[in-house]
Design a protein around this motif. Structure first.
Motif, mmCIF file in Angstrom:
data_model
loop_
_atom_site.group_PDB
_atom_site.id
_atom_site.type_symbol
_atom_site.label_atom_id
_atom_site.label_comp_id
_atom_site.label_asym_id
_atom_site.label_seq_id
_atom_site.Cartn_x
_atom_site.Cartn_y
_atom_site.Cartn_z
ATOM 1 N N TYR A 104 0.854 -1.188 0.000
ATOM 2 C CA TYR A 104 0.000 0.000 0.000
ATOM 3 C C TYR A 104 0.885 1.231 0.000
ATOM 4 O O TYR A 104 1.786 1.366 0.842
ATOM 5 C CB TYR A 104 -0.911 0.011 1.230
ATOM 6 N N VAL A 127 -6.858 2.013 -2.719
ATOM 7 C CA VAL A 127 -7.257 1.394 -1.458
ATOM 8 C C VAL A 127 -6.830 -0.072 -1.498
ATOM 9 O O VAL A 127 -7.059 -0.767 -2.490
ATOM 10 C CB VAL A 127 -8.778 1.506 -1.257
ATOM 11 N N THR A 129 -6.693 -3.856 0.540
ATOM 12 C CA THR A 129 -7.058 -4.788 1.600
ATOM 13 C C THR A 129 -6.401 -6.136 1.313
ATOM 14 O O THR A 129 -6.015 -6.420 0.179
ATOM 15 C CB THR A 129 -8.579 -4.971 1.716
ATOM 16 N N ASP A 131 -6.310 -10.509 2.926
ATOM 17 C CA ASP A 131 -6.982 -11.513 3.750
ATOM 18 C C ASP A 131 -5.970 -12.318 4.543
ATOM 19 O O ASP A 131 -4.999 -12.836 3.983
ATOM 20 C CB ASP A 131 -7.805 -12.446 2.871
ATOM 21 N N ARG A 136 -10.525 -10.072 6.551
ATOM 22 C CA ARG A 136 -10.064 -9.016 5.644
ATOM 23 C C ARG A 136 -9.550 -7.825 6.441
ATOM 24 O O ARG A 136 -10.192 -7.350 7.379
ATOM 25 C CB ARG A 136 -11.179 -8.596 4.699
ATOM 26 N N GLY A 138 -7.665 -3.900 6.114
ATOM 27 C CA GLY A 138 -7.333 -2.740 5.299
ATOM 28 C C GLY A 138 -6.046 -2.090 5.784
ATOM 29 O O GLY A 138 -5.706 -2.160 6.965
ATOM 30 N N ALA A 140 -3.620 1.403 6.031
ATOM 31 C CA ALA A 140 -3.559 2.863 6.018
ATOM 32 C C ALA A 140 -2.275 3.276 6.728
ATOM 33 O O ALA A 140 -1.666 2.481 7.452
ATOM 34 C CB ALA A 140 -4.775 3.471 6.708
ATOM 35 N N PHE A 151 -11.172 4.711 5.674
ATOM 36 C CA PHE A 151 -11.525 3.603 6.557
ATOM 37 C C PHE A 151 -12.917 3.062 6.231
ATOM 38 O O PHE A 151 -13.159 1.859 6.325
ATOM 39 C CB PHE A 151 -11.394 4.056 8.009
ATOM 40 N N HIS A 154 -12.341 0.777 3.418
ATOM 41 C CA HIS A 154 -11.940 -0.541 3.902
ATOM 42 C C HIS A 154 -13.168 -1.383 4.237
ATOM 43 O O HIS A 154 -13.273 -2.548 3.840
ATOM 44 C CB HIS A 154 -11.068 -0.413 5.158
ATOM 45 N N ALA A 157 -15.045 -2.623 1.342
ATOM 46 C CA ALA A 157 -14.341 -3.717 0.672
ATOM 47 C C ALA A 157 -14.386 -5.009 1.483
ATOM 48 O O ALA A 157 -13.774 -6.003 1.088
ATOM 49 C CB ALA A 157 -12.896 -3.315 0.408
ATOM 50 N N ALA A 159 -13.507 -5.274 4.851
ATOM 51 C CA ALA A 159 -12.554 -5.339 5.961
ATOM 52 C C ALA A 159 -13.268 -5.233 7.303
ATOM 53 O O ALA A 159 -14.229 -4.470 7.453
ATOM 54 C CB ALA A 159 -11.510 -4.245 5.833
ATOM 55 N N SER A 162 -8.701 -2.423 10.334
ATOM 56 C CA SER A 162 -7.799 -1.507 9.641
ATOM 57 C C SER A 162 -6.488 -1.449 10.421
ATOM 58 O O SER A 162 -6.490 -1.221 11.634
ATOM 59 C CB SER A 162 -8.385 -0.095 9.540
#
Length: 266
Positions: A104, A127, A129, A131, A136, A138, A140, A151, A154, A157, A159, A162
């Motif tokens: 990221y 963005v 994410t 697994d 999941r 995310g 940042a 967030f 996330h 998606a 998540a 985070s």
């Protein structure tokens, strides 16, 4: 899912910092964690000439992190710097190990409080994410915490966690802001927020006169209801926490802020 947050103080030498990563990852594995997260700028602290030490994701430093992940059986997340096409670098989180391979690039750059990260760092745009054992997560970085939409992205998606590695800038009120913002982002997206900061250099025994953001410590794990489930103080430490994804479903059922949104949803 058991995770570990490694609050360390890094210096300008990537190889020496990699040795610390190895030691801390072994401790995390001994604790039973499946994932260990290190701060932003784990590769080298801010205040170091970044372009001179930046490496691609297949370079020796990232390869060293992969070797540590393989040795310990963990997913390792650590901040590094990669070359950008325009001569700057990207502020990158590498996530690797146990079948995970992702990166990221920090989207929101720290052009605030008299510091201009964008002078030397190019922003990311994606963005990301990943697994871990079906959970999941995310990604940042630091100043991203001031932007709740990331967030929520996330959460959109899928998540339920985070991760927020940081090298938080010190100054009047900055600890209060760190604690407020991390708790707010957990509430905004109703997910677990795991924030790992660089330890305060003074508390780590390596005081600095640098004006660069070098960390204040206070790493924390925050539940999807905004309550603090674990926190470190200013000095180095390893915070181990168990995150229950089912709690996210429970909180979202009681307070469905994501479903109740009327603006800003794709």
């Amino acid at each position: 899912m058991r995770i570990a947050l490694s609050q360390i103080t890094t210096g300008p030498d990537p190889e020496r910092n990699l040795t610390v990563v190895r030691e801390q990852a072994r401790r995390a594995a001994e604790s039973g964690a499946r994932l260990v997260a290190f701060p932003e700028a784990t590769m080298a602290c801010f205040g170091t000439p970044l372009a001179a030490l930046a490496e691609p994701l297949d370079g020796p430093w990232a390869t060293g992190v992969r070797d540590i992940a393989e040795e310990t059986g963990l997913v390792v997340v650590a901040g590094m710097f990669s070359p950008a096409p325009d001569g700057r670098v990207t502020n990158t989180l590498l996530a690797t190990g146990a079948g995970v391979e992702a990166s990221y690039d920090k989207i929101h750059l720290y052009d605030a409080f008299g510091f201009a990260e964008s002078d030397t760092v190019a922003p990311g745009s994606e963005v990301v994410t990943l697994d871990v054992d079906g959970v999941r997560v995310g990604l940042a970085t630091c100043y991203d915490v001031r932007f709740p939409e990331l967030f929520r992205a996330h959460a959109d998606a899928g998540a339920v966690v985070s991760l927020l590695p940081a090298s938080w800038g010190a100054g009047p009120g900055k600890r209060d802001q760190w604690e407020l913002l991390t708790r707010a982002r957990a509430l905004d997206a109703t997910l677990w927020l795991a924030a790992v900061d660089q330890a305060d250099p003074a508390a780590a025994g390596t005081p600095t006169t640098s004006k660069a953001p070098t960390g204040i410590g206070c790493s924390a794990v925050i539940g999807p209801d905004g309550t603090v489930r674990g926190r470190l103080q200013e000095g180095p430490g390893l915070l181990v926490a168990d995150l229950d994804p089912r709690e996210v479903s429970s909180v979202r059922g009681a307070v469905p802020v994501l479903d109740n949104r009327r603006l800003g949803r794709a």
